[in-house]
Design a protein around this motif. Structure first.
Motif, PDB file in Angstrom:
ATOM      1  N   LEU A 117       0.693   1.993  -7.799  1.00  0.00           N
ATOM      2  CA  LEU A 117      -0.616   2.525  -7.978  1.00  0.00           C
ATOM      3  C   LEU A 117      -0.706   3.336  -9.415  1.00  0.00           C
ATOM      4  N   VAL A 118       0.320   3.622  -9.992  1.00  0.00           N
ATOM      5  CA  VAL A 118       0.464   3.967 -11.450  1.00  0.00           C
ATOM      6  C   VAL A 118       0.213   2.876 -12.363  1.00  0.00           C
ATOM      7  N   GLY A 119       0.852   1.687 -12.203  1.00  0.00           N
ATOM      8  CA  GLY A 119       0.660   0.632 -13.152  1.00  0.00           C
ATOM      9  C   GLY A 119      -0.803   0.190 -13.122  1.00  0.00           C
TER      10      GLY A 119
ATOM     11  N   TYR B 209       2.836  -7.199 -15.086  1.00  0.00           N
ATOM     12  CA  TYR B 209       3.768  -7.878 -14.523  1.00  0.00           C
ATOM     13  C   TYR B 209       4.595  -7.385 -13.414  1.00  0.00           C
ATOM     14  N   ASP B 210       4.764  -7.774 -12.232  1.00  0.00           N
ATOM     15  CA  ASP B 210       5.584  -7.410 -11.163  1.00  0.00           C
ATOM     16  C   ASP B 210       6.382  -8.363 -10.668  1.00  0.00           C
ATOM     17  N   ARG B 211       7.588  -8.166 -10.382  1.00  0.00           N
ATOM     18  CA  ARG B 211       8.496  -9.057  -9.682  1.00  0.00           C
ATOM     19  C   ARG B 211       8.164  -9.037  -8.183  1.00  0.00           C
ATOM     20  N   ALA B 212       7.461  -8.321  -7.650  1.00  0.00           N
ATOM     21  CA  ALA B 212       7.151  -8.215  -6.136  1.00  0.00           C
ATOM     22  C   ALA B 212       5.715  -8.183  -5.756  1.00  0.00           C
TER      23      ALA B 212
ATOM     24  N   ALA C  81       5.399  -1.295  -3.102  1.00  0.00           N
ATOM     25  CA  ALA C  81       6.528  -0.413  -3.193  1.00  0.00           C
ATOM     26  C   ALA C  81       6.074   0.960  -2.581  1.00  0.00           C
ATOM     27  N   ALA C  82       6.800   1.988  -3.826  1.00  0.00           N
ATOM     28  CA  ALA C  82       6.456   3.442  -2.982  1.00  0.00           C
ATOM     29  C   ALA C  82       4.939   3.583  -2.963  1.00  0.00           C
ATOM     30  N   SER C  83       4.250   2.992  -3.507  1.00  0.00           N
ATOM     31  CA  SER C  83       2.620   3.265  -3.405  1.00  0.00           C
ATOM     32  C   SER C  83       2.293   2.712  -2.046  1.00  0.00           C
ATOM     33  N   TRP C  84       2.834   1.760  -1.383  1.00  0.00           N
ATOM     34  CA  TRP C  84       2.460   1.458  -0.096  1.00  0.00           C
ATOM     35  C   TRP C  84       3.077   2.496   0.957  1.00  0.00           C
TER      36      TRP C  84
ATOM     37  N   GLY D 214       3.992   5.500   0.566  1.00  0.00           N
ATOM     38  CA  GLY D 214       3.819   6.931   0.540  1.00  0.00           C
ATOM     39  C   GLY D 214       2.670   7.338   1.742  1.00  0.00           C
ATOM     40  N   ALA D 215       2.667   8.701   1.824  1.00  0.00           N
ATOM     41  CA  ALA D 215       1.811   9.198   2.902  1.00  0.00           C
ATOM     42  C   ALA D 215       0.444   9.481   2.452  1.00  0.00           C
ATOM     43  N   GLY D 216       0.245  10.029   0.985  1.00  0.00           N
ATOM     44  CA  GLY D 216      -1.260   9.865   0.607  1.00  0.00           C
ATOM     45  C   GLY D 216      -1.634  11.201   0.696  1.00  0.00           C
ATOM     46  N   MET D 217      -0.687  12.194   0.723  1.00  0.00           N
ATOM     47  CA  MET D 217      -1.257  13.621   0.629  1.00  0.00           C
ATOM     48  C   MET D 217      -1.404  13.983  -0.723  1.00  0.00           C
ATOM     49  N   LEU D 218      -2.450  14.704  -0.999  1.00  0.00           N
ATOM     50  CA  LEU D 218      -3.014  15.151  -2.233  1.00  0.00           C
ATOM     51  C   LEU D 218      -2.917  16.736  -2.064  1.00  0.00           C
TER      52      LEU D 218
ATOM     53  N   HIS E 136       7.097  10.026 -11.035  1.00  0.00           N
ATOM     54  CA  HIS E 136       6.232  10.983 -10.491  1.00  0.00           C
ATOM     55  C   HIS E 136       6.612  11.539  -9.104  1.00  0.00           C
ATOM     56  N   TYR E 137       7.786  11.014  -8.562  1.00  0.00           N
ATOM     57  CA  TYR E 137       8.460  11.554  -7.455  1.00  0.00           C
ATOM     58  C   TYR E 137       7.964  11.719  -6.352  1.00  0.00           C
ATOM     59  N   ARG E 138       7.482  12.807  -5.776  1.00  0.00           N
ATOM     60  CA  ARG E 138       6.764  13.004  -4.348  1.00  0.00           C
ATOM     61  C   ARG E 138       5.244  12.975  -4.786  1.00  0.00           C
ATOM     62  N   ASN E 139       4.654  13.171  -5.980  1.00  0.00           N
ATOM     63  CA  ASN E 139       3.358  13.401  -6.211  1.00  0.00           C
ATOM     64  C   ASN E 139       2.294  12.018  -7.017  1.00  0.00           C
ATOM     65  N   GLY E 140       3.045  10.866  -6.868  1.00  0.00           N
ATOM     66  CA  GLY E 140       2.745   9.847  -7.696  1.00  0.00           C
ATOM     67  C   GLY E 140       1.227   9.390  -7.230  1.00  0.00           C
ATOM     68  N   ILE E 141       0.767   9.492  -5.840  1.00  0.00           N
ATOM     69  CA  ILE E 141      -0.426   9.168  -5.421  1.00  0.00           C
ATOM     70  C   ILE E 141      -1.168  10.159  -5.990  1.00  0.00           C
ATOM     71  N   LEU E 142      -1.049  11.305  -5.654  1.00  0.00           N
ATOM     72  CA  LEU E 142      -1.893  12.367  -6.118  1.00  0.00           C
ATOM     73  C   LEU E 142      -2.156  12.091  -7.568  1.00  0.00           C
ATOM     74  N   LEU E 143      -1.170  11.845  -8.648  1.00  0.00           N
ATOM     75  CA  LEU E 143      -1.205  11.728  -9.949  1.00  0.00           C
ATOM     76  C   LEU E 143      -1.830  10.723 -10.586  1.00  0.00           C
TER      77      LEU E 143
HETATM   78  C1  FAD Z   1       8.096   8.250   2.061  1.00  0.00           C
HETATM   79  C2  FAD Z   1       7.255   8.605   0.770  1.00  0.00           C
HETATM   80  C3  FAD Z   1       6.367   9.402   1.016  1.00  0.00           C
HETATM   81  C4  FAD Z   1       5.323   9.894  -0.070  1.00  0.00           C
HETATM   82  N1  FAD Z   1       4.333  10.645   0.011  1.00  0.00           N
HETATM   83  C5  FAD Z   1       3.532  10.914  -1.211  1.00  0.00           C
HETATM   84  C6  FAD Z   1       2.407  11.674  -0.797  1.00  0.00           C
HETATM   85  O1  FAD Z   1       2.128  12.048   0.278  1.00  0.00           O
HETATM   86  N2  FAD Z   1       1.387  12.013  -2.013  1.00  0.00           N
HETATM   87  C7  FAD Z   1       1.802  11.567  -3.288  1.00  0.00           C
HETATM   88  O2  FAD Z   1       1.271  11.994  -3.835  1.00  0.00           O
HETATM   89  N3  FAD Z   1       3.077  10.640  -3.438  1.00  0.00           N
HETATM   90  C8  FAD Z   1       3.819  10.306  -2.273  1.00  0.00           C
HETATM   91  N4  FAD Z   1       4.847   9.802  -2.474  1.00  0.00           N
HETATM   92  C9  FAD Z   1       5.306   9.277  -3.760  1.00  0.00           C
HETATM   93  C10 FAD Z   1       4.666   8.070  -4.338  1.00  0.00           C
HETATM   94  O3  FAD Z   1       4.390   7.005  -3.283  1.00  0.00           O
HETATM   95  C11 FAD Z   1       5.095   7.723  -5.681  1.00  0.00           C
HETATM   96  O4  FAD Z   1       5.334   8.437  -6.618  1.00  0.00           O
HETATM   97  C12 FAD Z   1       4.227   6.567  -6.233  1.00  0.00           C
HETATM   98  O5  FAD Z   1       3.729   5.507  -5.151  1.00  0.00           O
HETATM   99  C13 FAD Z   1       4.831   5.939  -7.391  1.00  0.00           C
HETATM  100  O6  FAD Z   1       4.093   5.093  -8.030  1.00  0.00           O
HETATM  101  P1  FAD Z   1       4.626   3.881  -8.783  1.00  0.00           P
HETATM  102  O7  FAD Z   1       3.423   2.911  -9.239  1.00  0.00           O
HETATM  103  O8  FAD Z   1       5.066   4.719 -10.020  1.00  0.00           O
HETATM  104  O9  FAD Z   1       5.733   3.081  -8.270  1.00  0.00           O
HETATM  105  P2  FAD Z   1       5.935   1.896  -7.298  1.00  0.00           P
HETATM  106  O10 FAD Z   1       4.740   2.101  -6.280  1.00  0.00           O
HETATM  107  O11 FAD Z   1       7.185   1.788  -6.518  1.00  0.00           O
HETATM  108  O12 FAD Z   1       5.563   0.537  -8.001  1.00  0.00           O
HETATM  109  C14 FAD Z   1       6.659   0.273  -8.858  1.00  0.00           C
HETATM  110  C15 FAD Z   1       6.359  -1.359  -8.962  1.00  0.00           C
HETATM  111  O13 FAD Z   1       7.360  -1.781 -10.222  1.00  0.00           O
HETATM  112  C16 FAD Z   1       7.790  -3.130  -9.641  1.00  0.00           C
HETATM  113  N5  FAD Z   1       9.095  -3.279 -10.743  1.00  0.00           N
HETATM  114  C17 FAD Z   1      10.067  -2.494 -10.701  1.00  0.00           C
HETATM  115  N6  FAD Z   1      10.893  -2.927 -11.730  1.00  0.00           N
HETATM  116  C18 FAD Z   1      10.319  -4.141 -12.167  1.00  0.00           C
HETATM  117  C19 FAD Z   1      10.887  -5.084 -12.934  1.00  0.00           C
HETATM  118  N7  FAD Z   1      12.065  -4.869 -13.547  1.00  0.00           N
HETATM  119  N8  FAD Z   1      10.012  -6.176 -13.177  1.00  0.00           N
HETATM  120  C20 FAD Z   1       9.060  -6.153 -12.715  1.00  0.00           C
HETATM  121  N9  FAD Z   1       8.463  -5.385 -11.880  1.00  0.00           N
HETATM  122  C21 FAD Z   1       8.911  -4.232 -11.481  1.00  0.00           C
HETATM  123  C22 FAD Z   1       7.949  -3.076  -8.370  1.00  0.00           C
HETATM  124  O14 FAD Z   1       8.087  -4.234  -8.057  1.00  0.00           O
HETATM  125  C23 FAD Z   1       6.873  -2.105  -8.020  1.00  0.00           C
HETATM  126  O15 FAD Z   1       5.814  -2.843  -7.467  1.00  0.00           O
HETATM  127  C24 FAD Z   1       5.701   9.425  -1.477  1.00  0.00           C
HETATM  128  C25 FAD Z   1       6.721   8.354  -1.434  1.00  0.00           C
HETATM  129  C26 FAD Z   1       7.388   8.006  -0.468  1.00  0.00           C
HETATM  130  C27 FAD Z   1       8.574   6.964  -0.592  1.00  0.00           C
END
Ligand code: FAD
Length: 377
Positions: free
Chosen positions: A11-13, A30-33, A38-41, A43-47, A329-336
């Motif tokens: 979600l962040v990228g 670019y993503d390798r998957a 990943a975490a974005s899928w 997560g619970a989506g709480m704001l 973004h730890y627990r708040n990446g969807i919110l943020l």
């Molecule tokens: C169980 C759980 C519950 C959560 N609940 C909430 C919630 O209620 N509310 C909230 O706001 N947040 C919540 N979060 C946190 C939130 O999900 C994350 O902070 C947020 O999704 C991070 O997004 P991101 O895009 O940074 O990372 P990700 O979604 O993990 O995406 C990172 C991407 O980078 C790719 N990548 C990594 N390394 C490489 C590389 N070397 N080359 C190419 N691609 C690469 C990965 O394949 C992945 O697709 C929760 C997380 C979890 C695990």
């Protein structure tokens, strides 16, 4: 040649790519998957900026700002793509199983109110009038009216769909290596060759600290924090608010799935679903709503949160010219997601970094801290 390369299609990228592309920037992600998986899928989506632990006022302000712009963000994506990420502002209900816990919640109410939460203490009758599915023996609860949820899986689909017509290319490739000289980035080396770009944004979630080719002085200490969850199929309107019992929570989705989350564990890049994790989640869910016992568990999963050393994300420019970070973004990446997208686009397009100072990747104290506890627990 793209103006900007984004590494990571979470979600962040994707949010950053979308916001940059809207402003006329040419972006390749670019993503390798699989994108948005990943975490974005997971997560619970709480704001929930009032219920979640906030390390300081700057983080609280960032989270509140993101919540404020969320409805417009979701509306805009729905209008562009037809995919509704289902923003719902039904509030958060913190429940107490006994009088001692209810007194603790009453004490927390002051902090919630001071932080901007619209809070009310509820007795047992009020709780059951709102949520008849909950346990009849609850002592009461604390309700935070101005918290919300979004369906993060739908949001990922909406962002992907919105990026495409804006010309954003999302490439699946493994083994990317940042290429740079002593002062600045040159681009990215991939299995398909070298891609030049003046700006490379690391949005690699829990893996952001592992990116190959980043010089030591520009690295960030992101660490994975595992979270396990499960879903139970219930009648779609059986529960309305987000319901918290200490560290655990229930999130009712429009589609009839009730999410139960989440464990919080520092155990490296280990995204297994464990027997202990499920036991722990079901224990909490059945304590707060015994009626759930007869419904089917329809899904279990786990994800890796991108943890930072101080509970705040790493956002902005680094000591390496052209290398920008948006992770941790730890627990708040969807919110943020909306506020991160906007702030990083402001930086890249206009050179503005007004909101980013407290989140500078090179801020002090880079030793990883322990998992951040939930302050209401
Ligand atoms: C169980 C759980 C519950 C959560 N609940 C909430 C919630 O209620 N509310 C909230 O706001 N947040 C919540 N979060 C946190 C939130 O999900 C994350 O902070 C947020 O999704 C991070 O997004 P991101 O895009 O940074 O990372 P990700 O979604 O993990 O995406 C990172 C991407 O980078 C790719 N990548 C990594 N390394 C490489 C590389 N070397 N080359 C190419 N691609 C690469 C990965 O394949 C992945 O697709 C929760 C997380 C979890 C695990």
């Amino acid at each position: 040649m793209p103006d900007v390369i984004v590494i990571g299609a979470g979600l962040v990228g994707l949010g950053v790519a979308y916001e940059l592309a809207k402003r006329g920037v040419s972006v390749t992600v670019y993503d390798r998957a699989e994108p948005a998986r990943a975490a974005s899928w997971a997560g619970a989506g709480m704001l929930a900026p009032f219920s979640e632990e906030m390390p300081d006022a700057a983080m609280l302000a960032l989270c509140r700002e993101s919540l404020a712009i969320y409805p417009a963000f979701v509306d805009e994506l729905r209008e562009r793509t037809g995919v509704d990420a289902r923003f719902r502002r039904d509030g958060t209900l913190h429940v107490a199983l006994d009088g001692a816990r209810l007194a603790e919640l009453a004490a927390h109410a002051q902090t919630f109110r001071a932080n901007g939460g619209e809070v009310a203490m509820l007795d047992r009758g009020d709780v059951l009038a709102r949520e008849p599915m909950l346990a009849k023996h609850l002592a009461g609860g604390l309700f935070v009216a101005n918290e919300a949820q979004v369906d993060n899986r739908r949001l990922g689909r909406a962002l992907l769909a919105a990026c495409e017509p804006l010309g954003v290319r999302v490439e699946r490739v493994d083994g990317v290596v940042l290429e740079c000289d002593a002062r600045r980035v040159r681009g990215l080396r991939t299995a398909y060759g070298f891609a030049a770009a003046a700006t490379v944004i690391n949005a690699a979630g829990a893996w952001a600290g592992e990116l190959d080719g980043v010089p030591q002085h520009a690295r960030i200490p992101v660490r994975p924090v595992a979270g396990e969850m499960l879903a139970i199929a219930i009648p779609p309107t059986a529960l309305h608010a987000l319901v918290w019992l200490g560290h655990r929570y229930l999130v009712p989705r429009d589609d009839g799935r009730l999410l139960v989350g989440a464990t919080v564990e520092d155990r490296g890049f280990d995204a297994r679903v464990t027997a202990a994790g499920l036991h722990d989640l079901l224990d909490a869910a059945l304590a707060v709503a015994p009626a759930l016992a007869s419904f089917a568990v329809v899904e279990t999963w786990a994800g890796l949160r991108p943890g930072s050393h101080d509970g705040r994300p790493y956002l902005g420019a680094t000591a390496l010219g052209g290398y920008v970070v948006a992770s941790g973004h730890y627990r708040n990446g969807i919110l943020l997601t909306p506020v991160t997208a906007r702030a990083i686009a402001d930086l890249v397009v206009d050179g503005r970094d007004d909101v980013l100072a407290p989140f500078a990747p090179a801020r002090g104290g880079t030793e990883p801290a322990g998992a951040v506890a939930n302050h209401i627990a």
